[in-house]
Design an enzyme around this catalytic site. Structure first.
Site, PDB file in Angstrom:
ATOM      1  CG  ASP A   8      -1.706  -1.252   1.448  1.00  0.00           C
ATOM      2  OD1 ASP A   8      -1.227  -2.332   1.032  1.00  0.00           O
ATOM      3  OD2 ASP A   8      -2.781  -1.174   2.058  1.00  0.00           O
ATOM      4  CD  GLU A  39      -6.212   0.084   1.244  1.00  0.00           C
ATOM      5  OE1 GLU A  39      -7.423  -0.087   1.074  1.00  0.00           O
ATOM      6  OE2 GLU A  39      -5.645  -0.153   2.322  1.00  0.00           O
ATOM      7  CG  ASN A  40      -3.948   3.194   2.300  1.00  0.00           C
ATOM      8  OD1 ASN A  40      -3.420   2.084   2.247  1.00  0.00           O
ATOM      9  ND2 ASN A  40      -5.113   3.386   2.886  1.00  0.00           N
ATOM     10  CG  HIS A  68      -8.743   3.051   2.747  1.00  0.00           C
ATOM     11  ND1 HIS A  68      -9.487   3.912   3.533  1.00  0.00           N
ATOM     12  CD2 HIS A  68      -7.986   2.321   3.601  1.00  0.00           C
ATOM     13  CE1 HIS A  68      -9.177   3.719   4.815  1.00  0.00           C
ATOM     14  NE2 HIS A  68      -8.280   2.754   4.889  1.00  0.00           N
ATOM     15  CG  HIS A 153      -6.647  -4.926   0.896  1.00  0.00           C
ATOM     16  ND1 HIS A 153      -5.460  -4.242   0.762  1.00  0.00           N
ATOM     17  CD2 HIS A 153      -7.417  -4.180   1.708  1.00  0.00           C
ATOM     18  CE1 HIS A 153      -5.528  -3.118   1.462  1.00  0.00           C
ATOM     19  NE2 HIS A 153      -6.708  -3.054   2.047  1.00  0.00           N
ATOM     20  CG  HIS A 178      -5.997  -4.170   5.363  1.00  0.00           C
ATOM     21  ND1 HIS A 178      -6.659  -2.971   5.163  1.00  0.00           N
ATOM     22  CD2 HIS A 178      -6.417  -4.613   6.575  1.00  0.00           C
ATOM     23  CE1 HIS A 178      -7.451  -2.729   6.207  1.00  0.00           C
ATOM     24  NE2 HIS A 178      -7.316  -3.699   7.073  1.00  0.00           N
ATOM     25  CG  HIS A 180      -0.577   0.126   5.893  1.00  0.00           C
ATOM     26  ND1 HIS A 180      -0.921   1.467   5.912  1.00  0.00           N
ATOM     27  CD2 HIS A 180      -1.387  -0.440   4.950  1.00  0.00           C
ATOM     28  CE1 HIS A 180      -1.881   1.698   5.035  1.00  0.00           C
ATOM     29  NE2 HIS A 180      -2.193   0.558   4.450  1.00  0.00           N
TER      30      HIS A 180
HETATM   31 FE   LIG Z   1      -3.822   0.163   3.173  1.00  0.00          FE
HETATM   32 FE   LIG Z   2      -6.719  -1.540   3.551  1.00  0.00          FE
END
Ligand SMILES: [Fe+2]
Ligand SMILES: [Fe+2]
Length: 274
Positions: A8, A39-40, A68, A153, A178, A180
């Site tokens: 991510d 996604e981030n 996200h 994820h 997901h 991180h």
């Molecule tokens: Fe994430």
């Molecule tokens: Fe996530």
């Protein structure tokens, strides 16, 4: 074939690390295909079209998403015209975008990339195992795809391991995203699938999951409304997994964690540097 998967991207720090380092790594390591979870990417929340284009231009072949996906509402629209941006395949029918992409790698091979989302400690969605099975039967490894990359994820390592073993021998790489935080279980499963429970993030690790620490700590101490979580702005680290696949079987021949940046223990596929 040489594959690089990065976890991510969180905010500007993560984007900058990717923009600064990916073009050089593509050259240096002769990468055939690069997949990144985005996604981030927009301040920690979702992805915009401009950011998506920027990451693709830096050398990503496919960008995956997660819980996200829709934080930036424009993604609901532009995902329809961007086949290299995919969202979890197990969203309800009718959700914009696609859950899988087939791209031509630099070496001419066909790579299937599938994105699915877990259900343990997450918003309930359709069965991710059935969803990935559908995508794989439409484009099986060896028959149609030369390599298969699955971004799972998910929160729970149990669910991620179950997916790894479920797909062992049928995917080149199953990697979690997901959380991180990169896990130390980078390996090749018995059937030949490269696996890591979580790729970690591309972002500033002097943070709480890529976000500035103060507000995050405050939320654990006080249960009162506070300010918005903002992405941390220090130097970003690239984090993920590098896989060399066999051109005939599509399975993993070698695997290495990738961690390049200031905070974590450094890791990279040293054999690729020679
Ligand atoms: Fe994430
Ligand atoms: Fe996530």
């Amino acid at each position: 074939m040489r594959l690089l998967f990065l976890g991510d991207i969180v905010g500007r720090a993560g984007r900058q690390a990717v923009l600064d380092r990916l073009p050089g790594l593509r050259q240096r390591w002769n990468l055939d295909c690069v997949v990144i979870n985005g996604e981030n990417a927009a301040g920690g929340f979702g992805i915009t079209e401009a950011i998506c284009d920027e990451i693709l231009a830096a050398g990503a072949d496919v960008i995956t998403l997660g819980n996200h996906s829709w934080d930036q509402r424009e993604a609901l629209v532009f995902i329809e015209r961007q086949p290299r941006l995919i969202r979890p395949a197990n969203y309800p029918p009718g959700t914009p975008g696609r859950g899988a992409a087939v791209v031509e790698a630099r070496n001419g091979a066909r790579v299937l990339v599938v994105n699915v989302m877990g259900r343990l400690f997450m918003d309930p969605l359709d069965d991710p195992f059935a969803a990935v099975e559908r995508e794989l039967s439409a484009c099986p490894l060896r028959d149609v795809a030369d390599a298969v990359v699955v971004d799972f994820h998910a929160e729970a390592t149990s669910e991620k391991l179950a997916m790894g073993y479920f797909l062992d021998g049928r995917a080149s790489l199953v990697v979690g995203t997901h959380t991180h935080v990169p896990t130390a279980d980078t390996r090749i499963l018995p059937g030949g699938t490269a696996y890591q429970s979580d790729a970690g993030m591309c972002g500033d690790y002097d943070s709480i999951l890529g976000m500035q620490k103060d507000e995050s700590i405050r939320r654990f101490l006080q249960k009162t409304p506070g300010s918005r979580l903002e992405a941390a702005l220090g130097q970003g680290t690239l984090s993920g997994i590098a896989v060399e696949t066999d051109d005939v079987s599509g399975l993993a021949k070698s695997v290495s964690a990738v961690r390049l940046g200031p905070e974590l223990d450094q890791a990279w596929p040293t054999a690729w540097d020679s």
